[in-house]
Structure formats: structure tokens, C-alpha cells
Design an enzyme around this catalytic site. Structure first.
Site, short mmCIF file in Angstrom:
data_model
loop_
_atom_site.label_atom_id
_atom_site.label_comp_id
_atom_site.label_asym_id
_atom_site.label_seq_id
_atom_site.Cartn_x
_atom_site.Cartn_y
_atom_site.Cartn_z
N ASP A 35 33.90 48.71 45.54
CA ASP A 35 35.06 47.97 46.23
C ASP A 35 35.38 48.55 46.82
O ASP A 35 36.02 49.51 46.92
CB ASP A 35 35.93 47.58 44.47
CG ASP A 35 36.98 46.35 44.90
OD1 ASP A 35 36.88 45.59 46.39
OD2 ASP A 35 36.80 45.88 43.79
N THR A 74 37.09 40.06 45.96
CA THR A 74 36.78 40.64 44.52
C THR A 74 35.40 40.43 43.68
O THR A 74 34.58 40.25 44.49
CB THR A 74 37.74 40.99 44.36
OG1 THR A 74 38.49 42.42 44.91
CG2 THR A 74 36.78 41.71 43.19
N ASN A 95 39.47 34.55 44.53
CA ASN A 95 40.18 35.48 43.23
C ASN A 95 40.53 34.31 42.57
O ASN A 95 40.49 34.53 41.59
CB ASN A 95 40.73 36.40 43.65
CG ASN A 95 40.02 37.75 43.59
OD1 ASN A 95 38.83 37.97 44.02
ND2 ASN A 95 40.80 38.68 45.03
N ASP A 157 38.21 43.16 35.90
CA ASP A 157 37.13 42.53 34.49
C ASP A 157 36.68 41.69 35.50
O ASP A 157 35.15 40.80 35.39
CB ASP A 157 38.54 41.76 34.26
CG ASP A 157 39.53 40.65 34.47
OD1 ASP A 157 39.35 40.20 36.17
OD2 ASP A 157 40.71 40.27 34.66
N ASP A 331 31.72 44.56 47.46
CA ASP A 331 32.07 43.12 47.36
C ASP A 331 32.22 42.34 48.41
O ASP A 331 32.77 41.67 48.63
CB ASP A 331 33.05 42.85 46.16
CG ASP A 331 33.95 43.95 46.29
OD1 ASP A 331 34.14 45.48 47.09
OD2 ASP A 331 35.14 43.45 45.23
#
Length: 534
Positions: A35, A74, A95, A157, A331
Site C-alpha cells: 500500500d 486504497t 474509499n 479490510d 494500490d
């Protein structure tokens, strides 16, 4: 430091012998997302890697991979990696997006929640694939052969959901103080064991890391505008029980890789009758980048630690005897703090809430008027307003944003709907095409605001986040894409490619046929010479 070797020793699982004969396809595909690993940061540290990142660099490297869309966040970024489609088509435009007609007060919808669950909110939700509209690699593998198994270990998550897809055997993510998750037929014993190790580590204070010479040269305190404390020379010391500091440090990636290794071993991934998939979402680089920026000693310590931990992880895979292939990407990228890298912090007047209040006062309207997640991206006009007032608000808002010196472009939903689909090399796309790749007519805003280059959309740094991403510019869009397999001839391909090309590249490797028109990407030739993997 919580390291994978230490965790592995504590887990003490039995080792399993690898299959005696390996077929041509790999028995295990390992898909890794780091990330916020921008191509710029990767290239800066690439000469200094000696562990797992060095190994991957000696496979097939595409240094100019693109998260080609404008909404470089993300959730959208992870949704491209193993689905082969851009965010607008996946339905994952941000997001958090907004539904002005929703019953909840803030109208926000989190990308990995199921808002149909009673009491759900963007901060307290049931993790779900509800909003993802397309299958991921693991889903395709199970359709091709139901004996394939899919396991996910992630620091967030949303990365676990968007990369894992719908049909997973084990899916685990960091929930704040431990790994939470789900499994079939039952939760993995390895997850409980890793959580026990993490709990013991968290219960102890952590001394500051020692900065090697490379990091020491980058460890200079930099004062911040916006009320935040100086950054540049933090070395990840923390007090006992500080889970937030644990999350924003190399410890999180070490724990995530330990969980991935334990899941592989417990499930015997790569040792079954069909190819398996292990998905790993490494989130610490993102948390470090947000908290300290990417140009100081903190990012240096993080990347060198990640390099070592990935080396430990691959060593354990090697020892298993499993024939595996790896793909690694990110990402999105991220910009460093403007106080160190140049640029400016955003004018707080551009925040959707602030802008909406000003417009409401000017037009004599009550209510929020505008909804949006910050100073840029998708902006929504309050649906509770009568049609004539909504039209006036839309016109006034667009004119006000366009007139601001920090705004690069504003596109309406109608303009985006009418725009042609992106085509050609992603490095040459105009802003309209970049925004089009993130556009979903059912979820996108009434208009989208794109800030100019090097405008950091964080004005107030006192809350702990000092740098971020989400822009349509290449420091956020450009990420490395690396493929590795034992015996692969190393080479570097400098052409611009997209993360949506990863799925169609992996699919033929594991015997998956993709339905015609099901992806936006294309198969990348990662075999040098006249042969091809496509």
C-alpha cells in the site's frame, strides 16, 4: 520488532512435504500489494534492497505500472489489481462515496461495508464484498477448478475484500488490535496463534529502531504547517498497548506476513490438486507515508524492514518446496509532505463541507448543500433541495471551484458519462480520461474536482495525518509491477502498463480462460524471447 522468523518459531506448525512432481503451471500464486508504494519511492530505494524486494526486482519488472484512474485511493486501487477492470466498472470509485438519499445522517458509504446491516455506518460496519461488482482472480480459479483454494492476509479490510474477491477459504485483516476474519469451514488455527503472538508483542513497549547509515542521512526533523509535530526522525518507538503506533510501523507488515506464511502452511497451499492463491495486503507503508511522509527516515526504516521481512517470507516458501509465482504491485503511490518536497497545502475553503456552508449562506439555503470526502474528488449536491435549487447550487459550486487557483479541473457527471472510454498509453491520458476511469453513474458525484499538482489535500496536520494521495497525477498513479518465479529470466520492460493487466497476465498461467470482454486489461508478455505466456 515483530519479525516473521520469530512468529514462525512460536507457531511451531508441522511442515509438509512438497509434491514430488510439479506441473508446468505454478502450484501457488502469491499476489502482494504494498500500500502506497509509488514507483518513485521504489526506484529511490531499489539499489539498497538485499532481501525479498531485491529478489522480486530480479524477476520481470515494469517500473511504470499505472493505477491509471484519477481516484488513486486504497479501495479503488486494490479493486483493479486482481479483477482486471478499472474502478468505474468495478463499482469501487473511492474509499467512501456518498448517497444523498441514504437514511444515515452523514450519507457516506464505505467501500467494504454492507449498509443493509442494521446500524451500519462508515466507521462501524460489517466487512463485505457487497459493493464489488466483478469477480477477482480467486473467483476465476475456483470456477475453473473448484479444488483451488484462496487465502487472504491483509493489513486493511478493504484490501482483503477487493483483492480476495467473493469466494475465499480464509480472509483475515487487521481490525485495530488483532486480525479479524472469516473462513470456511472454520476459522484458521494459525490466525489465533498469530494473534496470540501479536498480543504479547503489543503488551511490551518498543524501543526506537536503530537507523542504518542510509536512513540516518534522511533523518532530519521537518516542521509542519497546519499544527502538526515535526516529522523526519521518528524511529517507531511506542509504549505498551499502543496499537495505533503498531499499525503505523514495520511491525504490522511483519505480523501480516507471518499470518500469510502460517495460513499457507496450515492450509497446505500449493500442495493440492489445483493451483492455489495467497493474497497479501501490506499496509504499513501507507500508514507510515500518511503519518510521516515518504521522504524522511521513517520511510527508509519501513522499506528496509519490509525488504527483510519479505526475504524471510520467501525463505519459508522456498523451504516448503512449493512451486510458486509472485506478483507485487501497489494500490497507489503518494506525495511527500510539501514542507520537504515543495508544493502547498490545500485551502480549507475547498472542503466540501466548508464550501457547501458558504454556498448555502450565499444562496439562502439551509442544510449541508454539498456532500464530499474532503477538498477534492466526487462532490454531491443535497438531494433534499428542490430541483431548481439543486441546479443553481450545482452551477454556483462548479463556478466557484473552477475559479480557485488550486483547482486543475472540474468535470460534471454528464461530461464524464459522455466521455469516451480511456484508450492508449495511460501516461498520456488527459484528465478527463483519468476521471472517466473512476466514473460510475450510479455512485459518482454530481461533479468531480481535481486539484493541481503538488497540492496536498490536508490542511490540518494536527490529527496525525500529514501526507496523502488520491490525485490524478503520476506521483499517485505510477506504481511498480513485478513478476517473479524461480528460473524466470530477469528483465525490465519500461513501457507504461496498467494494474488491470495483472489479472489477464496471471490467468493463462493458472489455466483460467477469461470471458470475452470481461476485463479492461491485457496480458503482458513476461517471457523474454519468441515464446510467450499469453
Amino acid at each position: 520488532m515483530l519479525r516473521i522468523k520469530a512468529v514462525a518459531a512460536l507457531l511451531a506448525f508441522s511442515s509438509f512435504a512438497a509434491a514430488a512432481a510439479q506441473p508446468a503451471p505454478p502450484r501457488l500464486v502469491v499476489a502482494i500489494s504494498v500500500d502506497q508504494l509509488s514507483a518513485d519511492v521504489f526506484e529511490e530505494y531499489r539499489p539498497h534492497f538485499t532481501g525479498g524486494l531485491r529478489r522480486l526486482s530480479e524477476g520481470v519488472l515494469f517500473p511504470s505500472g499505472y493505477q491509471s484512474h484519477a481516484a488513486t485511493e486504497t479501495c479503488p486501487g486494490h479493486a483493479t489489481i486482481l479483477t482486471g477492470v478499472r474502478p468505474g466498472r468495478a463499482g469501487i470509485i473511492a474509499n467512501t462515496w456518498f448517497d444523498p438519499a441514504a437514511a444515515r445522517d452523514d450519507k457516506g458509504i464505505y467501500c467494504a461495508e454492507d449498509e443493509r446491516v442494521a446500524g451500519s455506518s462508515t466507521r462501524d460496519y460489517t466487512v463485505s464484498t457487497y459493493h464489488l461488482r466483478v469477480p477477482a482472480l480467486g473467483d476465476y480459479m475456483k470456477r475453473a477448478d473448484p479444488r483451488s483454494r484462496v487465502a487472504v492476509a491483509a493489513g486493511k479490510d478493504r484490501s482483503a475484500v477487493m483483492m480476495g474477491g467473493f469466494d475465499v477459504d480464509q480472509r483475515w485483516w487487521w481490525s485495530g488490535k488483532a486480525f479479524a476474519g472469516e473462513g470456511k469451514p472454520a476459522a484458521a488455527a494459525s490466525a489465533a496463534a498469530v494473534n496470540a503472538v501479536v498480543a504479547r508483542a503489543l503488551a511490551q513497549p518498543r524501543e526506537p529502531l536503530t537507523a542504518p547509515p542510509l536512513c540516518a542521512t534522511r533523518s532530519r526533523p521537518v516542521p509542519l504547517a497546519g499544527g502538526g509535530k515535526p516529522v523526519g526522525d521518528h524511529r517507531f518507538a511506542r509504549s505498551a498497548g499502543d496499537s495505533r503506533a503498531f499499525r503505523g510501523s514495520p511491525e504490522l507488515d511483519g505480523a501480516t506476513l507471518a499470518l500469510a506464511a502460517a495460513l499457507r502452511q496450515e492450509m497446505r497451499l500449493g500442495q493440492g490438486p489445483a493451483p492455489d492463491l495467497l493474497v497479501i495486503g501490506l499496509a504499513a507503508t501507507d500508514y507510515v507515508g500518511h503519518t510521516y511522509g515518504s521522504g524522511g527516515g521513517e520511510m527508509c526504516l519501513q522499506l528496509l524492514s519490509l525488504d527483510r521481512d519479505l526475504g524471510d517470507f520467501f525463505a519459508r516458501l522456498d523451504a516448503s518446496g512449493v512451486d510458486y509465482a509472485v506478483v507485487m504491485t501497489a494500490d497507489h503511490g503518494g506525495a511527500d509532505i510539501p514542507e520537504r518536497a515543495g508544493g502547498a497545502r490545500v485551502d480549507p475553503q475547498l472542503l466540501a463541507k466548508t464550501m457547501g456552508a458558504a454556498l448555502g449562506k450565499r444562496l439562502g439555503l439551509a442544510g449541508p448543500v454539498l456532500y464530499g470526502d474532503g477538498a477534492f474528488g466526487d462532490i454531491y449536491v443535497d438531494r433534499a433541495l428542490p430541483a431548481a435549487q439543486r441546479k443553481r447550487v450545482l452551477s454556483e459550486a462548479i463556478a466557484t471551484y473552477k475559479a480557485h487557483p488550486q483547482v486543475a479541473a472540474v468535470f460534471t457527471a454528464a461530461e464524464l458519462a459522455a466521455a469516451p472510454a480511456p484508450s492508449g498509453s495511460p501516461e498520456t491520458w488527459p484528465l478527463l480520461q483519468r476521471a472517466k476511469a473512476s466514473f460510475d453513474p450510479a455512485r459518482s458525484g454530481d461533479f468531480v474536482v481535481l486539484l493541481k499538482e503538488r497540492v496536498t489535500p490536508i490542511a490540518d496536520t494536527s490529527g496525525g495525518y500529514v501526507a496523502t494521495h488520491g490525485s490524478p497525477w503520476d506521483y499517485d498513479r505510477r506504481v511498480p509491477i513485478l513478476f517473479w518465479r524461480k528460473g524466470m529470466r530477469p528483465w525490465e520492460q519500461t513501457q507504461a502498463v496498467e494494474t488491470v493487466d495483472i489479472l489477464p497476465t496471471l490467468a493463462p498461467m493458472v489455466g483460467v480462460r477469461l470471458p470475452a470482454g470481461s476485463v479492461d486489461g491485457r496480458c503482458l508478455d513476461i517471457v523474454e524471447g519468441p515464446a510467450t505466456n499469453c
